[in-house]
Scaffold this motif. Sequence first.
Motif, PDB file in Angstrom:
ATOM      1  N   GLY A   1       0.814  -1.209   0.000  1.00  0.00           N
ATOM      2  CA  GLY A   1       0.000   0.000   0.000  1.00  0.00           C
ATOM      3  C   GLY A   1       0.847   1.259   0.000  1.00  0.00           C
ATOM      4  O   GLY A   1       0.540   2.232  -0.699  1.00  0.00           O
TER       5      GLY A   1
ATOM      6  N   LEU B   1      -7.627  -6.390   1.429  1.00  0.00           N
ATOM      7  CA  LEU B   1      -8.858  -6.768   2.123  1.00  0.00           C
ATOM      8  C   LEU B   1      -8.950  -8.285   2.297  1.00  0.00           C
ATOM      9  O   LEU B   1      -9.440  -8.775   3.326  1.00  0.00           O
TER      10      LEU B   1
ATOM     11  N   LEU C   1      -4.916  -0.266  -8.842  1.00  0.00           N
ATOM     12  CA  LEU C   1      -5.231   0.181  -7.478  1.00  0.00           C
ATOM     13  C   LEU C   1      -6.348  -0.669  -6.873  1.00  0.00           C
ATOM     14  O   LEU C   1      -6.300  -1.021  -5.688  1.00  0.00           O
ATOM     15  N   GLY C   2      -7.356  -1.006  -7.679  1.00  0.00           N
ATOM     16  CA  GLY C   2      -8.432  -1.859  -7.171  1.00  0.00           C
ATOM     17  C   GLY C   2      -7.940  -3.237  -6.784  1.00  0.00           C
ATOM     18  O   GLY C   2      -8.352  -3.805  -5.772  1.00  0.00           O
TER      19      GLY C   2
ATOM     20  N   GLN D   1      -6.106  -3.084  -3.451  1.00  0.00           N
ATOM     21  CA  GLN D   1      -7.054  -2.954  -2.350  1.00  0.00           C
ATOM     22  C   GLN D   1      -7.738  -4.287  -2.039  1.00  0.00           C
ATOM     23  O   GLN D   1      -7.912  -4.654  -0.865  1.00  0.00           O
TER      24      GLN D   1
END
Length: 339
Positions: free
Chosen positions: A238, A284, A276-277, A280
């Motif tokens: 990140g 998660l 970026l997705g 993420q």
Amino acid sequence: MTTRERLTIVVAACNEQDALPLLHPRIRAGLDGVPGLDGRVLYVDDGSSDATWARMQQLAAGDPAVAALRLARNFGKEAALTAGLDLVGEGAVLILDADGQDPPELIPEFVALWRQGYDDVYGTRLARAGEGWAKRVTAAAFYRVIGRLSKTPIPADTGDFRLLSARALAALRQLRERQRFMKGLFGWVGFRRVALPYHREPRMAGRTKFGFWKLWNFALEGITSFSTAPLRVATYLGLVTAASAFAFAVWVVGKAALYGDRVAGWPTMMAVILFLGGVQLIALGLIGEYLGRLYVEAKQRPLYLVDTWQPADVALSGASASKGERHADRSTVARDQVP
């Protein structure tokens, strides 16, 4: 009268009706080959759908040193091993797979090292006969990855084939976590440890129950049970992504100020959004893996439930339970389970 040292062989099996009759004579010969040893065998049926339980009952009927335990359903190998270890009330224990790949003929060598004062004598595979190159490569990679990620010592190329002393077994019983990775738990306990190198043999009968999907989930279980490194990697990923995005933003602003603002192409924009997705979602997912384990632990369900407990005629745990006594209604915490 001299007190004999006690050693119990624990064999957890699921759908191994063909392998058990071939394995037991080898175990018996290995135990009989050690002088001054009170050798016992405890078979655990992990919810088999074939005649495995009937085979175990036949072995118990023909050998007074054999006990058998049947779980209420299939709880998995780690839980089945735990059930067997919980019922060993005295002496040391040697864990053996039901498929015969780990040779019982090495029992005298395990016992010799145990008698030298070692608490955890673990078998380290020099070769894995009967397994494809893909499985050998992935297994070797897993052990080296988890060895680097985990602070708990987990020897490479080492499975459940090991002898644990009475005090190592007592310490292991204190670890009642629900998400169990036994190879890591053995290492966490510590005490005096030594490796016993050996060549793993091909399976005697039947087919393996561990395909690549199960092995992948097993590896994920081990890594998340004994390391928080994946969460740290997600944090660093990140940070790197954020720094890259900031640098890209500076470049876009500078380019617009110097050369004018031209509309960027659609492929570039989609590539950035998808990247970026993806980062993420990976983060998660890692958080979800650890959160899911906390959820399971918080429910505090029993590790396993017992259907039938058939003690050995020589009283495996020194108890007075009658042959074939049923314990389906009992709690399965180790200290309360031993009849």
